[in-house]
Design an enzyme around this catalytic site. Structure first.
Site, PDB file in Angstrom:
ATOM      1  N   CYS A  47      -5.322 -19.081  -8.408  1.00 31.95           N
ATOM      2  CA  CYS A  47      -5.065 -18.038  -7.690  1.00 31.95           C
ATOM      3  C   CYS A  47      -6.299 -17.295  -7.167  1.00 31.95           C
ATOM      4  CB  CYS A  47      -4.062 -17.040  -8.298  1.00 31.95           C
ATOM      5  SG  CYS A  47      -3.025 -17.551  -9.358  1.00 31.95           S
ATOM      6  N   LYS A  50      -8.866 -19.721  -5.311  1.00 33.16           N
ATOM      7  CA  LYS A  50      -8.209 -19.897  -4.037  1.00 33.16           C
ATOM      8  C   LYS A  50      -8.473 -18.744  -2.983  1.00 33.16           C
ATOM      9  CE  LYS A  50      -4.104 -19.205  -3.968  1.00 33.16           C
ATOM     10  NZ  LYS A  50      -2.615 -19.634  -4.419  1.00 33.16           N
ATOM     11  N   TYR A 176       2.908 -23.977  -1.120  1.00 32.28           N
ATOM     12  CA  TYR A 176       1.896 -23.108  -1.259  1.00 32.28           C
ATOM     13  C   TYR A 176       0.559 -23.720  -1.071  1.00 32.28           C
ATOM     14  CZ  TYR A 176       5.108 -19.645  -3.609  1.00 32.28           C
ATOM     15  OH  TYR A 176       6.053 -18.847  -4.191  1.00 32.28           O
ATOM     16  N   GLU A 180      -2.416 -23.749   1.836  1.00 36.93           N
ATOM     17  CA  GLU A 180      -3.521 -22.568   1.621  1.00 36.93           C
ATOM     18  C   GLU A 180      -4.823 -23.483   1.819  1.00 36.93           C
ATOM     19  OE1 GLU A 180      -1.527 -19.362  -1.230  1.00 36.93           O
ATOM     20  OE2 GLU A 180      -2.363 -21.314  -2.206  1.00 36.93           O
ATOM     21  N   HIS A 433       1.771   5.038  11.449  1.00 34.35           N
ATOM     22  CA  HIS A 433       1.464   4.652  12.571  1.00 34.35           C
ATOM     23  C   HIS A 433       0.138   4.573  13.015  1.00 34.35           C
ATOM     24  CE1 HIS A 433       2.252   3.507  16.926  1.00 34.35           C
ATOM     25  NE2 HIS A 433       1.845   4.587  17.182  1.00 34.35           N
ATOM     26  N   GLU A 438       4.608  -0.495   9.575  1.00 39.76           N
ATOM     27  CA  GLU A 438       5.770   0.208   9.926  1.00 39.76           C
ATOM     28  C   GLU A 438       6.897  -0.358  10.607  1.00 39.76           C
ATOM     29  OE1 GLU A 438       4.894   2.830  13.224  1.00 39.76           O
ATOM     30  OE2 GLU A 438       3.211   1.529  13.856  1.00 39.76           O
TER      31      GLU A 438
END
Length: 449
Positions: A47, A50, A176, A180, A433, A438
């Site tokens: 993790c 990477k 994954y 990646e 915004h 949103e």
């Protein structure tokens, strides 16, 4: 019976360290054995490095986008060795942090590989140690398929220590790690091909996510090859010659397999002690992370349940609470996750397909748009968002996103999904915004039912 320790943990990864620390904080006498670096896969070859590499790979596009906002920069130059050196320094810092938290919790650290002798005994460095509870937290290891020339390929482990960046890379896999690393190499200027034997990336995710992420990666200039996988690799004067199972040939300087990982349970003495293992080597556990031997427990990737670092650390806390406070089963419902490809992808809850299987009637809301940040550039990348709603209760049971900072956005949405928020409650939430996030509270029209 008097034991040397209340808990003996085998493996100093994220799960093992967390369980040891929490158990010690509950008053248990704890020891942990680790033969390598503390932090396990996540900190050392997973993790953390990477994500650091992923940040590095995104800068090329950031420089290009900056021009649309009036910035003039010279021709960017990337130095692989600088990235490696800085990464190594950060990983060394984290290794020290993991050891420090164990020391502060008064956990005894033992350097060496431990094996299980029986339900209450382990052997490490030629010495037998007894414990009321034994925890196996040894993680998993990448697997390279047994094909001719496999010795010329690498796994993700070796990718973090390459002496030089290749000119051409082939990344094999559709999950994954494959997405990646393909994105990392491509972003750093490597001519990259992503090859997957299936027809769609990210098996087990929402089908639409797999299809759309492939389109976005291809649009960025990456080559994608579906329906075949390397059948043989030969070294020749032009680097590596790869023959695919479906016929084509390709030359590359590097082949990285990201086609699966195997639980690290071999030669730990588990079966001799009576611990049942699955066919793939996974330690079989119940919802309290107990094995078939009541004093031996297992958490994290070695159990092959949900192989994510935050899940392993959560399992660690639940186990410590179970052993020293009150029975606490694991909770694997609505675990959010992210794929740090380019673009990012993140998800929580059920895919559209799983939701239909479970509930039958569902409502789907989705949107696709070009982010504000790209409107003054030539970039065409589109952000995609999708909500899956159970029709009867109107609960949002799945949320999915492809786009910038998807992991950051979905982490917040995951709280709402975990709490059982309804679509009406999403709609009643005021959006910030202008942000991409949103859109999750402004989708009003059903896309499908």
């Amino acid at each position: 019976m008097a034991f040397d320790f209340d808990l003996f943990t085998i493996g100093g990864g994220s799960g093992g360290v967390r369980a040891s620390r929490f158990a010690a904080n509950y008053g248990a006498r704890v020891a942990i054995a680790e033969s390598g670096l503390f932090g396990g896969t996540c900190v050392n070859v997973g993790c953390i490095p990477k994500k650091l590499f992923s940040y590095a790979a995104h800068f090329r596009e950031d420089f290009e986008i900056a021009a649309g906002f009036g910035w003039t920069v010279g021709e960017p130059h990337f130095n692989w060795k600088t990235l490696l050196a800085n990464k190594d320094r950060e990983i060394a810092r984290l290794n020290a942090v993991y050891e420090r938290v164990l020391t502060l919790a008064k956990v005894e650290i033992i350097r060496g590989r431990a094996t299980v002798l029986d339900k209450h005994s382990v052997q490490v460095n030629g010495k037998t140690v007894t414990a009321k509870h034994i925890l196996v937290a040894t993680g998993s290891w990448p697997v390279i398929p047994n094909i001719p020339g496999r010795e010329h390929a690498i796994s993700s482990n070796e990718a973090f220590h390459l002496e030089r960046l290749p000119r051409r890379a082939l990344v094999v896999g559709g999950g994954y790690i494959a997405l990646e690393f393909a994105s990392i190499f491509h972003g750093l200027g490597v001519q990259t091909t992503l090859s997957y034997r299936g027809k769609r990336l990210l098996r087990g995710f929402d089908i639409e996510l797999g299809e759309r992420i492939a389109e976005e990666m291809a649009a960025k200039g990456m080559t994608l090859h579906f329906g075949g996988e390397p059948a043989a690799i030969e070294k020749d004067s032009d680097g590596l010659n790869i023959t695919y199972s479906d016929g084509p040939h390709q030359h590359a300087d590097l082949v990285l397999f990201a086609t699966g990982r195997k639980p690290n349970s071999l030669n730990l003495g588990l079966e001799q002690a009576g611990v049942k293992l699955a066919v793939d080597g996974a330690v079989i556990v119940d919802r309290y992370s107990a094995t078939s031997v009541d004093s031996i427990h297992a958490i994290g990737d070695v159990t092959n349940r949900i192989n994510l670092t935050p899940v392993a650390t959560a399992e660690a806390m639940w186990l410590a609470r179970t052993l020293w406070r009150e029975p606490t089963p694991v909770d694997h419902e609505n675990v959010p996750t992210a794929v740090f490809a380019n673009p990012n992808l993140a998800t929580v809850g059920l895919s559209e397909e799983k939701a239909r299987e479970r509930f039958g009637a569902i409502d789907i809301y989705k949107t696709s748009f070009r982010s504000l940040k790209l409107t003054m550039t030539e970039k065409k990348e589109r952000t995609f968002m999708k909500l899956v709603v159970e029709r009867a209760s109107q609960r949002v049971v799945g949320a999915h996103m492809i786009g910038p900072d998807a992991g950051e956005v979905i982490q917040g949405i995951a709280i709402a999904v975990k709490l059982g928020a309804t679509k009406a409650q999403f709609d009643a939430t005021i959006g910030i915004h202008p942000t991409g996030a949103e859109e999750f509270v402004t989708m009003r029209e059903k896309a499908a039912s």
